[in-house]
Design a protein around this motif. Structure first.
Motif, mmCIF file in Angstrom:
data_model
loop_
_atom_site.group_PDB
_atom_site.id
_atom_site.type_symbol
_atom_site.label_atom_id
_atom_site.label_comp_id
_atom_site.label_asym_id
_atom_site.label_seq_id
_atom_site.Cartn_x
_atom_site.Cartn_y
_atom_site.Cartn_z
ATOM 1 N N GLY A 1 -9.860 -10.302 10.927
ATOM 2 C CA GLY A 1 -10.050 -8.912 11.290
ATOM 3 C C GLY A 1 -9.334 -7.895 10.429
ATOM 4 O O GLY A 1 -8.931 -8.162 9.297
ATOM 5 N N LEU A 2 -9.150 -6.738 11.010
ATOM 6 C CA LEU A 2 -8.759 -5.527 10.290
ATOM 7 C C LEU A 2 -7.289 -5.494 9.904
ATOM 8 O O LEU A 2 -6.403 -5.639 10.741
ATOM 9 N N ARG A 3 -7.046 -5.308 8.627
ATOM 10 C CA ARG A 3 -5.758 -4.846 8.106
ATOM 11 C C ARG A 3 -6.113 -3.741 7.125
ATOM 12 O O ARG A 3 -6.996 -3.911 6.290
ATOM 13 N N GLN A 4 -5.416 -2.635 7.205
ATOM 14 C CA GLN A 4 -5.873 -1.498 6.417
ATOM 15 C C GLN A 4 -4.714 -0.653 5.898
ATOM 16 O O GLN A 4 -3.618 -0.665 6.436
ATOM 17 N N LEU A 5 -5.033 0.055 4.852
ATOM 18 C CA LEU A 5 -4.126 1.026 4.238
ATOM 19 C C LEU A 5 -4.972 2.240 3.878
ATOM 20 O O LEU A 5 -5.913 2.130 3.088
ATOM 21 N N TRP A 6 -4.668 3.372 4.503
ATOM 22 C CA TRP A 6 -5.333 4.616 4.121
ATOM 23 C C TRP A 6 -4.465 5.266 3.042
ATOM 24 O O TRP A 6 -3.472 5.908 3.349
ATOM 25 N N MET B 1 1.886 -0.309 10.608
ATOM 26 C CA MET B 1 1.064 -0.906 11.657
ATOM 27 C C MET B 1 -0.338 -0.304 11.640
ATOM 28 O O MET B 1 -1.334 -1.006 11.751
ATOM 29 N N MET B 2 -0.400 1.012 11.544
ATOM 30 C CA MET B 2 -1.700 1.692 11.578
ATOM 31 C C MET B 2 -2.324 1.797 10.199
ATOM 32 O O MET B 2 -3.528 2.013 10.073
ATOM 33 N N GLY B 3 -1.490 1.693 9.155
ATOM 34 C CA GLY B 3 -1.997 1.773 7.798
ATOM 35 C C GLY B 3 -2.279 3.182 7.328
ATOM 36 O O GLY B 3 -2.978 3.377 6.332
ATOM 37 N N ILE B 4 -1.763 4.184 8.026
ATOM 38 C CA ILE B 4 -2.067 5.571 7.662
ATOM 39 C C ILE B 4 -0.781 6.304 7.296
ATOM 40 O O ILE B 4 0.291 6.024 7.838
ATOM 41 N N MET B 5 -0.887 7.227 6.345
ATOM 42 C CA MET B 5 0.282 7.927 5.819
ATOM 43 C C MET B 5 0.509 9.219 6.610
ATOM 44 O O MET B 5 -0.171 10.213 6.398
ATOM 45 N N ILE B 6 1.478 9.177 7.514
ATOM 46 C CA ILE B 6 1.813 10.342 8.321
ATOM 47 C C ILE B 6 3.273 10.690 8.066
ATOM 48 O O ILE B 6 4.125 9.812 8.021
ATOM 49 N N GLY B 7 3.549 11.958 7.911
ATOM 50 C CA GLY B 7 4.927 12.366 7.677
ATOM 51 C C GLY B 7 5.274 12.402 6.201
ATOM 52 O O GLY B 7 4.418 12.262 5.339
ATOM 53 N N PRO B 8 6.552 12.584 5.897
ATOM 54 C CA PRO B 8 6.972 12.735 4.499
ATOM 55 C C PRO B 8 6.914 11.423 3.729
ATOM 56 O O PRO B 8 7.285 10.374 4.242
ATOM 57 N N TYR B 9 6.429 11.508 2.504
ATOM 58 C CA TYR B 9 6.453 10.378 1.578
ATOM 59 C C TYR B 9 7.071 10.860 0.276
ATOM 60 O O TYR B 9 6.664 11.891 -0.265
ATOM 61 N N TYR B 10 8.036 10.101 -0.198
ATOM 62 C CA TYR B 10 8.734 10.472 -1.417
ATOM 63 C C TYR B 10 8.447 9.451 -2.509
ATOM 64 O O TYR B 10 8.251 8.263 -2.243
ATOM 65 N N GLY B 11 8.421 9.927 -3.730
ATOM 66 C CA GLY B 11 8.154 9.057 -4.857
ATOM 67 C C GLY B 11 9.421 8.734 -5.614
ATOM 68 O O GLY B 11 10.529 8.756 -5.065
#
Length: 766
Positions: free
Chosen positions: A395-400, A438-448
């Motif tokens: 089944g589903l494993r995902q990365l948005w 867990m959800m695979g979605i990028m929410i909140g701050p992301y730093y490089g």
């Protein structure tokens, strides 16, 4: 479609979204302590057996395909007690939840299921094995595997599978007994056969698939199924029955329509992506509106076309019923039968739930990502345009992957302008929080990572290299977090099973669940999000900074950090005066190739034999383009901070000004022969597709796009005025079914935000 079925479909729209399969809840609750001393897998099987041995068997005199659940509206006091139990199960830290179920999508996904009886769904089981070998053969395979070298956990796993299949066989036998009592001897004989043995007729096969589906979705919560190439593998039974004179084409069509109806009957009339609506927010159901996917046509491994008589019948049924389930995927290939293609165009013109995919790009893309023959030729879909090799993977494993994130990180030296980095952010183990993993979605701050300041970047080529560095960093961080989680998962999951493990190739033979390596393929769907937003932004940077030299990159970056404050004239100029993706302009569209090349290099870098799970790249946002946009600062295409990014593969909202042909020409410049899925939503004005000429127009439009290298198309042939009327007078438009992103919904059941998004899609003439 007969009048009985028409009345039943009409009744669907009068049902309350509060209807609940209360028996499932009751008997599931009873099992919590009944089998407390059993191993996890055995408890799973015994739980399933207990539920299936007690829920009501419902027979209807006017249906040939039997199987439905008994529902009612619960009392408020019952809801209160049920929610208390769910809170007791799940009110814990995310880390502890993760250990219970390995991973999950949302809190809403968890709230209606116990930790010992979970399924991830979003997969295609081995339907050919189910139909042509039957349940007893599965038990025999598991028993044979038990005679070989097995450790204790493997024995528990296999015993859980045996009990689960016995539960299904017993459930079918209960239906057979009820059929005998009702004087339905032929039906009883069918049910007794498929309770243990292979299906011997076309009707038995559909009945078998349906009862299995009912249990998987409504009892086990294994929703969003890929029925795979149903036309191809049932055609031999259809031919046999036609030749024997026990089936006519009209009877086959009626059976298919009943099968489709059953797939809609079990769904709540709500939209799972509109989380603010009552039917979604307050549901107590598993798989409450999960659509199932069915693939028609396509090319075979030997190069022949798979279009057959059942392809026509199944497409005709979809066109006639125009419901949202199952979601029909027609696979195009060069040389496809012209009359079948026109039937497809007609169904799409009529707003049936039908989309097209292109074998000429999909098969090379899947091969590029190491999917082998012959199974690559049986690809299908589940979920919102996620690729699936039925039977060979779970089944589903995902990365948005929000591609606007590395863009802003490249502009701001790896910093996030909406929440500049603090000291504690530097010390994070992983850029992705466990919730986001867990959800695979990028929410909140992301730093490089710290890269050159804008005033030291001297060319577009240099900026693109920095964009790639930041992109690579974010994917690398996800891989790092995922692999750390997977170590924990392997420890926590050993010996566990899920219902889908009974029906996948390799799980029984390897005596291990699919999540830990039981199947041949294991994928993470890596959704590239915001394609048009990033294309447009990169073009503005190239033109304004490096070609025209109207601004320095540092001035542009400062403008973005300040959300265009004091620079509204620049924002409007970027938004309205510069060309955008979707208008067939090569100097803009070239970035589709450039971004895809970057995406593929990064995906290749973070795939490999050292990992069980491989990234399969798609271009898709589903409905998450709004929430992803809320966590991105201003971008150089004129988009303000927190506004939505572009949706799926579509041009940015309202920017495709040169008509549908220009828009499709732009999209055809994406090298889809390396992209494994994703939707392109197209809304046509009804006048474009009116009459027989309109069908020819739609057929030609679809075929031309496929021949130019497009990947997918889904249509809504409806005008904005009708959609607005439906908003204002929902009772008059209950059956108005629309394509949303990779699923269909009844428009009036969608939340207002989702309705407005659909209304605002560009409406094309030709």
């Amino acid at each position: 479609m007969d009048s009985i079925l028409e009345k039943k479909i009409e009744a669907l729209f009068g049902r309350s979204v509060k209807e609940t399969f209360m028996e499932r809840i009751q008997y599931t609750f009873e099992t919590e302590f009944m089998f407390a001393n059993d191993s996890f897998a055995v408890k799973y099987g015994k739980t399933l057996y207990h539920i299936l041995d007690n829920i009501s068997v419902v027979l209807e005199d006017d249906m040939k395909i039997v199987g439905c659940v008994k529902v009612r509206i619960p009392e408020d006091s019952e809801v209160e007690e049920i929610l208390k139990v769910y809170h007791r199960w799940w009110d814990m830290s995310v880390e502890d939840r993760f250990k219970k179920v390995a991973f999950y999508y949302t809190n809403g996904w968890l709230k209606c299921r116990p930790y010992w009886f979970a399924s991830f769904g979003h997969l295609g089981i081995d339907y050919e094995d189910l139909v042509f070998n039957g349940y007893d053969s599965i038990i025999k395979r598991a028993q044979t595997r038990l005679t070989k070298s097995c450790n204790e956990k493997q024995q528990e796993f296999l015993n859980g599978i045996i009990i689960s299949i016995q539960a299904l066989s017993n459930f079918y036998e209960r239906y057979a007994t009820a059929a005998v009592a009702a004087g339905k001897i032929d039906l009883a004989d069918d049910l007794k056969t498929i309770a243990h043995q292979p299906a011997k007729t076309f009707k038995q096969a559909l009945q078998h698939i349906w009862l299995n589906t009912l249990v998987l979705q409504k009892v086990s919560g294994c929703g969003v199924l890929n029925f795979s190439r149903l036309d191809k593998y049932l055609q031999p039974l259809y031919d046999q029955d036609i030749k024997a004179g026990i089936l006519t084409r009209e009877e086959a069509l009626n059976l298919v329509e009943e099968f489709y109806f059953r797939n809609n009957e079990m769904m709540a009339q709500t939209d799972h992506m509109s989380e603010e609506t009552t039917g979604t927010k307050d549901t107590l159901e598993l798989a409450f509106d999960d659509p199932n996917y069915l693939t028609l046509g396509g090319i075979n491994a030997d190069g022949t076309s798979a279009v057959c008589e059942l392809s026509y019948i199944m497409l005709e049924a979809a066109n006639e019923m125009r419901l949202r389930n199952p979601f029909i995927v027609v696979r195009y290939h060069e040389g496809i039968a012209e009359d079948f293609w026109k039937l497809c165009a007609k169904a799409m013109r009529n707003n049936a739930t039908v989309v097209v995919y292109n074998d000429e790009t999909m098969i090379p893309a899947l091969k590029y990502h190491n999917i082998s023959a012959p199974e690559v030729y049986d690809y299908g879909f589940w979920g919102c345009n996620d690729p699936n090799i039925a039977a060979y993977e779970g089944g589903l494993r995902q990365l948005w992957m929000n591609m606007a994130k590395p863009l802003e990180l490249a502009l701001h030296q790896g910093d996030y302008p909406l929440e500049p980095k603090k000291e504690e952010d530097v010390a994070k183990e992983c850029a992705w929080s466990i919730e986001d993993r867990m959800m695979g979605i990028m929410i909140g701050p992301y730093y490089g990572i710290k890269t050159k300041p804008a005033n030291e970047i001297n060319s577009m080529e240099e900026f693109l290299k920095i964009f790639e560095i930041q992109f690579d960093h974010l994917i690398s961080e996800f891989r790092k977090g995922f692999e750390a989680d997977f170590i924990i998962e392997q420890h926590e999951t050993v010996g566990k099973m899920r219902i889908e493990d009974c029906f996948l190739k390799g799980t029984i033979e390897n005596a291990v669940t699919w999540t830990e390596g039981g199947t041949k393929y294991h994928k993470i769907v890596a959704q590239g999000c915001g394609l048009a937003t990033v294309i447009n932004a990169l073009y503005i940077i190239e033109k304004v900074v490096f070609d025209e030299k109207l601004l320095t990159l540092e001035e542009l970056a400062t403008m973005m950090r300040n959300n265009y404050e004091g620079n509204e004239h620049w924002r409007l100029k970027f938004k309205n005066k510069y060309p955008k993706f979707g208008n067939d302009i090569d100097e803009v569209d070239k970035y589709a190739q450039i971004i895809t090349d970057i995406f593929m290099r990064i995906i290749a870098k973070h795939n490999g034999p050292e990992y069980l799970y491989q990234f399969w790249p798609t271009y898709s946002t589903d409905r998450a383009f709004t929430i992803m946009g809320e966590h991105v600062g201003a971008t150089p295409d004129g988009r303000l901070a927190r506004e939505p990014i572009s949706e799926n593969q579509s041009p940015a909202d309202g920017s495709d000004l040169e008509g549908v042909t220009a828009m499709l020409n732009s999209l055809s410049k994406v090298p889809f022969n390396r992209i494994t899925g994703g939707p392109l939503n197209l809304r046509l004005h009804p006048t474009v597709a009116a009459g027989d000429k309109g069908i020819d127009t739609v057929a030609a439009l679809l075929k031309t796009y496929m021949q130019k290298g497009g990947m997918q198309l889904q249509l809504n042939v409806i005008d904005a005025e009708t959609l607005k009327l439906a908003q204002e007078n929902p009772d008059k438009y209950r059956s108005l079914c629309v394509r949303v992103t990779g699923y269909s919904a009844f428009f009036v059941e969608m939340g207002k935000k989702a309705q407005d998004e659909l209304i605002h899609r560009t409406q094309h003439q030709i």
